[in-house]
Design a protein around this motif. Structure first.
Motif, PDB file in Angstrom:
ATOM      1  N   VAL A 106       0.835  -1.201   0.000  1.00 57.71           N
ATOM      2  CA  VAL A 106       0.000   0.000   0.000  1.00 57.71           C
ATOM      3  C   VAL A 106       0.868   1.248   0.000  1.00 57.71           C
ATOM      4  N   GLY A 107       0.244   2.376  -0.156  1.00 52.57           N
ATOM      5  CA  GLY A 107       0.925   3.666  -0.177  1.00 52.57           C
ATOM      6  C   GLY A 107      -0.059   4.738  -0.568  1.00 52.57           C
ATOM      7  N   THR A 108       0.450   5.842  -1.083  1.00 60.49           N
ATOM      8  CA  THR A 108      -0.409   6.943  -1.512  1.00 60.49           C
ATOM      9  C   THR A 108      -0.186   7.320  -2.968  1.00 60.49           C
ATOM     10  N   GLY A 109       0.819   6.728  -3.597  1.00 61.51           N
ATOM     11  CA  GLY A 109       1.157   7.084  -4.967  1.00 61.51           C
ATOM     12  C   GLY A 109       2.143   8.221  -5.069  1.00 61.51           C
ATOM     13  N   ASP A 110       2.718   8.655  -3.932  1.00 59.67           N
ATOM     14  CA  ASP A 110       3.611   9.818  -3.955  1.00 59.67           C
ATOM     15  C   ASP A 110       4.959   9.533  -4.621  1.00 59.67           C
ATOM     16  N   SER A 111       5.220   8.261  -4.937  1.00 60.02           N
ATOM     17  CA  SER A 111       6.475   7.914  -5.608  1.00 60.02           C
ATOM     18  C   SER A 111       6.310   7.789  -7.118  1.00 60.02           C
ATOM     19  N   GLY A 112       5.101   8.055  -7.611  1.00 57.03           N
ATOM     20  CA  GLY A 112       4.827   7.785  -9.020  1.00 57.03           C
ATOM     21  C   GLY A 112       4.492   6.336  -9.273  1.00 57.03           C
ATOM     22  N   SER A 113       4.140   5.612  -8.226  1.00 56.14           N
ATOM     23  CA  SER A 113       3.854   4.178  -8.309  1.00 56.14           C
ATOM     24  C   SER A 113       2.571   3.871  -9.055  1.00 56.14           C
ATOM     25  N   GLY A 114       1.672   4.831  -9.135  1.00 56.67           N
ATOM     26  CA  GLY A 114       0.362   4.574  -9.706  1.00 56.67           C
ATOM     27  C   GLY A 114      -0.666   4.160  -8.677  1.00 56.67           C
ATOM     28  N   ILE A 115      -0.258   4.034  -7.415  1.00 54.64           N
ATOM     29  CA  ILE A 115      -1.211   3.722  -6.353  1.00 54.64           C
ATOM     30  C   ILE A 115      -2.244   4.842  -6.249  1.00 54.64           C
ATOM     31  N   GLU A 116      -3.505   4.458  -6.072  1.00 55.52           N
ATOM     32  CA  GLU A 116      -4.579   5.411  -5.878  1.00 55.52           C
ATOM     33  C   GLU A 116      -5.290   5.115  -4.561  1.00 55.52           C
ATOM     34  N   VAL A 117      -5.659   6.169  -3.846  1.00 55.48           N
ATOM     35  CA  VAL A 117      -6.410   6.044  -2.600  1.00 55.48           C
ATOM     36  C   VAL A 117      -7.679   6.869  -2.733  1.00 55.48           C
ATOM     37  N   ASP A 119       7.772   4.780  -0.617  1.00 51.63           N
ATOM     38  CA  ASP A 119       9.124   4.250  -0.424  1.00 51.63           C
ATOM     39  C   ASP A 119       9.353   3.792   1.012  1.00 51.63           C
ATOM     40  N   SER A 120       8.852   4.561   1.981  1.00 47.26           N
ATOM     41  CA  SER A 120       9.103   4.187   3.375  1.00 47.26           C
ATOM     42  C   SER A 120       8.328   2.936   3.761  1.00 47.26           C
ATOM     43  N   TYR A 121       7.175   2.703   3.133  1.00 46.77           N
ATOM     44  CA  TYR A 121       6.438   1.472   3.394  1.00 46.77           C
ATOM     45  C   TYR A 121       7.265   0.271   2.953  1.00 46.77           C
ATOM     46  N   VAL A 122       7.858   0.351   1.771  1.00 50.43           N
ATOM     47  CA  VAL A 122       8.684  -0.751   1.270  1.00 50.43           C
ATOM     48  C   VAL A 122       9.941  -0.897   2.119  1.00 50.43           C
ATOM     49  N   ALA A 133      -0.702  -6.888  -5.352  1.00 57.14           N
ATOM     50  CA  ALA A 133      -1.325  -5.802  -6.100  1.00 57.14           C
ATOM     51  C   ALA A 133      -2.808  -5.800  -5.742  1.00 57.14           C
ATOM     52  N   PHE A 134      -3.541  -4.769  -6.190  1.00 61.89           N
ATOM     53  CA  PHE A 134      -4.964  -4.687  -5.839  1.00 61.89           C
ATOM     54  C   PHE A 134      -5.699  -3.940  -6.940  1.00 61.89           C
ATOM     55  N   ASP A 135      -6.586  -4.634  -7.659  1.00 58.48           N
ATOM     56  CA  ASP A 135      -7.287  -4.030  -8.784  1.00 58.48           C
ATOM     57  C   ASP A 135      -8.463  -3.178  -8.302  1.00 58.48           C
ATOM     58  N   ARG A 136      -8.961  -2.352  -9.202  1.00 57.12           N
ATOM     59  CA  ARG A 136     -10.089  -1.481  -8.899  1.00 57.12           C
ATOM     60  C   ARG A 136     -11.414  -2.253  -8.921  1.00 57.12           C
ATOM     61  N   GLU A 196     -14.642   5.674  -8.160  1.00 56.02           N
ATOM     62  CA  GLU A 196     -15.440   6.151  -7.030  1.00 56.02           C
ATOM     63  C   GLU A 196     -15.777   5.018  -6.066  1.00 56.02           C
ATOM     64  N   ARG A 197     -15.950   3.816  -6.593  1.00 49.62           N
ATOM     65  CA  ARG A 197     -16.301   2.669  -5.750  1.00 49.62           C
ATOM     66  C   ARG A 197     -15.082   1.817  -5.398  1.00 49.62           C
ATOM     67  N   SER A 198     -13.905   2.317  -5.700  1.00 49.86           N
ATOM     68  CA  SER A 198     -12.661   1.619  -5.362  1.00 49.86           C
ATOM     69  C   SER A 198     -12.025   2.289  -4.146  1.00 49.86           C
ATOM     70  N   SER A 199     -11.736   1.514  -3.112  1.00 54.69           N
ATOM     71  CA  SER A 199     -11.093   2.089  -1.926  1.00 54.69           C
ATOM     72  C   SER A 199      -9.647   2.461  -2.217  1.00 54.69           C
ATOM     73  N   PHE A 200      -8.952   1.577  -2.893  1.00 48.95           N
ATOM     74  CA  PHE A 200      -7.583   1.878  -3.292  1.00 48.95           C
ATOM     75  C   PHE A 200      -7.210   0.987  -4.474  1.00 48.95           C
ATOM     76  N   TYR A 201      -6.086   1.312  -5.083  1.00 49.40           N
ATOM     77  CA  TYR A 201      -5.619   0.595  -6.267  1.00 49.40           C
ATOM     78  C   TYR A 201      -4.103   0.518  -6.215  1.00 49.40           C
ATOM     79  N   THR A 202      -3.576  -0.699  -6.307  1.00 51.99           N
ATOM     80  CA  THR A 202      -2.133  -0.920  -6.376  1.00 51.99           C
ATOM     81  C   THR A 202      -1.838  -1.653  -7.675  1.00 51.99           C
TER      82      THR A 202
END
Length: 411
Positions: A67-78, A112-115, A135-138, A149-155
């Motif tokens: 998990v994360g916030t996407g602040d690394s350019g990972s593509g993670i969405e919250v 990065d700090s999560y990893v 990973a975690f799909d939408r 909108e109905r996805s909590s997060f996306y990895t």
């Protein structure tokens, strides 16, 4: 406190209280995020005995969330709701997830700090131990369209693959592919080429009906690729979004196994109730764990049906279910170790003292376990499970040597 109480709901009592909790960093609620274990704890008999009979080179934690916030350019969405005080439950969950992953003091580099924290935790395990990162799909609708909108997060799969490739000694990865996607078969083939060890679903949150004919072409591809499916079953408490709780019915997974797919039922379907579909669509609900046990008893699913033991020790699970899983020795060859990290790092979710009250853990183990948790939640999860007992029975060492399960059939 009743184990079945929704603990997050008790914490989501409004913005003022949440802010106060964060400011205080109460050790009863928050993980201290220490690093190396104190020498006296690292050499404690409790830790040493936990590894007896378990080969670290064959040790795999098959249930770790990336998990994360996407602040690394990972593509993670919250989902923005998790950052809004107008949604206090989800806001509280986000705070506790970040604390459990020890990234709350790292603004701007949360991914990065999560990893890095995961690396630190594996360094605290014997050499050879590995984690499977999810990973975690939408959420997708019935037509296979992603709904943010109905996805909590996306990895993204690409991010999970990249993290594993960057640390191949300790990480491997699990793809997440919604079966309604038009490109699901192509995405699966790409994941296999990228070294994915399994596919992860959370049907209630992702909007997946495992019994739908829409899944058939994906099941056929999974069976052909000989890749296992790790699917949540039971009620979903941690991830909102789709909120299709009926899709957590373990009986719905029959369709996958009937296609020859190896299915790993996450958490042994240990929470919630679902309609007993074997008695008809309008039949009364039964505990999901009982429906799971029924599947385990069906001879046709031997070699196809497995389960992981992640989250079994959470306080919203019944103690008698943990006891039953330990006592069912015939199940143990079909059980796989998993922690559901970062959940073991969320202090209020697991109470070793409650297992003492039920005669499943010696009282002397509690202070050692609490110290371990504040330094290494992965080790805490492992040692706790290895020390639990039901009469003369314990979790078999083989449950923690699951590397071969994910390696032997990879194309």
């Amino acid at each position: 406190m009743n184990r079945r109480r929704v603990l997050f709901g008790g914490l989501a009592v409004g913005a003022v209280t949440l802010s106060a909790l964060v400011a205080r960093r109460s050790p009863a609620l928050f993980n201290a995020c220490h690093a190396v274990l104190p020498p006296t704890t690292a050499t404690d008999e409790l830790v040493r005995s936990a590894w007896l009979g378990v080969d670290p080179a064959r040790f795999v934690d098959c249930h770790v969330h990336l998990v994360g916030t996407g602040d690394s350019g990972s593509g993670i969405e919250v989902n923005p709701r998790m950052e809004s005080l107008f949604h206090p439950l989800q806001y509280a969950q986000r705070l506790f997830y970040l604390n459990a992953g020890c990234v709350h003091d790292a603004p701007g580099r949360i991914d990065d700090s999560y990893v890095e924290r995961l690396q630190n935790l594996v360094d605290g395990l014997p050499p050879g131990a590995r984690l499977l990162l999810f990973a975690f799909d939408r959420f997708h609708d019935a037509d296979g369209r992603a709904d943010r909108e109905r996805s909590s997060f996306y990895t993204p799969n690409a991010y999970a693959q990249a993290v594993a490739a960057g640390h191949p000694r300790i990480f491997e990865w699990v793809a997440s592919i919604h079966p309604y996607r038009v490109d699901c078969v192509e995405e699966l083939a790409s994941a296999v080429r990228g070294g994915a060890r399994a596919v992860k679903w959370l049907p209630p949150a992702m909007g997946i009906d495992p019994s739908s004919p829409r899944c058939d072409r994906f099941y056929a591809a999974l069976a052909s690729q000989q890749l296992p499916l790790i699917s949540h079953a039971g009620e979903e408490k941690a991830v909102h979004g789709g909120d299709q709780q009926a899709f957590g019915n373990p009986l719905l997974l029959r369709r996958a196994m009937d296609h020859g797919v190896r299915v790993v039922v996450a958490h042994c379907a240990s929470i919630g109730s679902a309609v007993d579909l074997d008695q008809g669509p309008n039949a009364p609900a039964k505990p999901c764990f009982d429906l799971f046990a029924r599947l385990m008893a069906e001879a046709r699913y031997e070699g196809l049906l497995f389960a992981d033991i992640s989250a079994l020790t959470l306080r919203n699970r019944r103690v008698d279910i943990v006891r039953t899983v330990i006592e069912r020795r015939e199940w143990h060859p079909r059980l796989l170790n998993g922690s559901d990290y970062p959940l073991p790092g969320i202090v209020p979710l697991i109470s070793p003292a409650e297992f003492v009250e039920h005669g499943m853990l010696p009282a002397a183990a509690v202070p050692v376990l609490e110290t371990i948790r504040q330094h290494n939640p992965l080790l805490f999860d492992f040692v706790l499970k290895r020390q639990l007992s039901a009469g003369a029975h314990r979790f078999s060492p083989s449950i923690f040597e699951t590397r071969a399960f994910f390696e032997r059939n990879i194309a």
